[in-house]
Design an enzyme around this catalytic site. Sequence first.
Site, PDB file in Angstrom:
ATOM      1  CG  ASP A  37     124.781  59.388  55.655  1.00  9.87           C
ATOM      2  OD1 ASP A  37     124.346  59.580  54.506  1.00  9.87           O
ATOM      3  OD2 ASP A  37     124.447  58.413  56.361  1.00  9.87           O
ATOM      4  CD1 TRP A  60     119.648  54.048  59.388  1.00 13.50           C
ATOM      5  CD2 TRP A  60     121.516  53.902  58.153  1.00 13.50           C
ATOM      6  NE1 TRP A  60     119.385  53.229  58.315  1.00 13.50           N
ATOM      7  CE2 TRP A  60     120.518  53.122  57.544  1.00 13.50           C
ATOM      8  CE3 TRP A  60     122.770  53.967  57.553  1.00 13.50           C
ATOM      9  CZ2 TRP A  60     120.715  52.412  56.371  1.00 13.50           C
ATOM     10  CZ3 TRP A  60     122.988  53.267  56.380  1.00 13.50           C
ATOM     11  CH2 TRP A  60     121.968  52.491  55.801  1.00 13.50           C
ATOM     12  CE  LYS A  78     116.016  57.194  52.869  1.00 10.78           C
ATOM     13  NZ  LYS A  78     115.587  56.135  53.718  1.00 10.78           N
TER      14      LYS A  78
HETATM   15  C1  LMR Z   1     115.795  54.022  57.474  1.00  8.59           C
HETATM   16  O1  LMR Z   1     116.605  54.426  58.306  1.00  8.59           O
HETATM   17  O2  LMR Z   1     114.681  53.590  57.783  1.00  8.59           O
HETATM   18  C2  LMR Z   1     116.143  54.077  56.009  1.00  8.59           C
HETATM   19  O3  LMR Z   1     117.377  54.713  55.827  1.00  8.59           O
HETATM   20  C3  LMR Z   1     116.039  52.773  55.324  1.00  8.59           C
HETATM   21  C4  LMR Z   1     117.115  51.812  55.703  1.00  8.59           C
HETATM   22  O4  LMR Z   1     117.742  51.258  54.799  1.00  8.59           O
HETATM   23  O5  LMR Z   1     117.348  51.575  56.893  1.00  8.59           O
END
Ligand code: LMR
Length: 395
Positions: A210, A129, A245
């Site tokens: 996570d 992420w 989510k």
């Molecule tokens: C995403 O990856 O799009 C979500 O987890 C929202 C974010 O805060 O990035």
Amino acid sequence: MFGSLKALPADPILGLLAKYREDENPQKIDLGVGVYKNEAGHTAILDCVKAAEKYRNDHEDTKVYIGPTGSPVFNDEMSKLIFGHHKVLIENRARTVSTPGGTGALRVAAEFIKSCKAGATIWVSDPTWANHTGLFEAAGLTVKTYPYYDHENKSLDFDGMLAALKEVSSDDAVLLHACCHNPSGMDLSNEQWQQVVEVTKDVGFLPVVDMAYQGFGVGLDEDAYGLRLMAENVKEMIVCSSCSKNFGLYRERIGGCTIIGESPAAVDVAMSVLLYVIRVIYSMPPAHGAALVETILTSDELRAQWHAELKVMRDRINGNRQLLVDKLIENGVTRDFSFITRQMGMFSFLGITPAQVQQLQDEYSIYMVGSSRMSIAGIANQNVDYLAQSIAKVL
Ligand code: LMR
């Protein structure tokens, strides 16, 4: 003082949202930020949440401070949701605190790790992420990566991952995605989790899991398989979870950080440090989202309603995967995109170049992250033909 500042670029994910909102093309498609959308492209409030809000409105009688741990009922219900009937709960070795979203959970976890060891290293999957790296570095951790997604073969580089984890130092931390890997959608199988758990035990690093998408992959219990197996086999572990989510509570900012310790006494010491970390960052978490989640999870009726609504979201996303692949074929695309149907959760990489991603945005008003990460939830019957035709054109 401010004169020395240089402007930073917009966040790669949140910046897209702003651009999408400004776009006046009626055919625009948002495959950017990871939020669930229904067929009409709307992120509606879940009915169970609406009912819990009504209940809260009628019954809440104070706005007094909640304390750094947040609501004890929420914390208890979240522990059960995450672990099920698990030995770490029976042995009283887990403590959960409410946090401002999953990001808040990750940040306090990072600060907690820093309290254990200044400048500690945390290993994250390559890719991960987009916010993980910045968030951990901002807390003073050193971030390194282990191989994860094989872009060329659209598969998991499991051998590379295991080999890298074997080389991690015992006083490092390793971040693992419980399910619905963000950004690749490529999850570990149960057998692969078993091997990762064995390596974790052998090497002795701290697993940090996570779990932002519990219930979006296969199901609430299935998605927690690896995390629960890990918790059975290690003495110490951290879990960061999110209700953004699966409860659709995005802007309410509610998640949890769970610390597992070697013994009840050891985890109490860890908890005192975690509470200090919380106190000096934001003092205490917001209460509203936690109150909604605990109302839902402590009511048989609302919990059943939530399960049903979660299933609708999960099934729609999974259906969208096949829908897109079918429509690409229908539009004459010969490249094999079937890997999208083998991935899980909200995201997949389309596997096109950054220039093609930009072209989709500039010429067709289709928004996805520059890495070609798509939020599958943004696909709908009413936009999938346009999407497939546009992808066919840029290919
Ligand atoms: C995403 O990856 O799009 C979500 O987890 C929202 C974010 O805060 O990035």
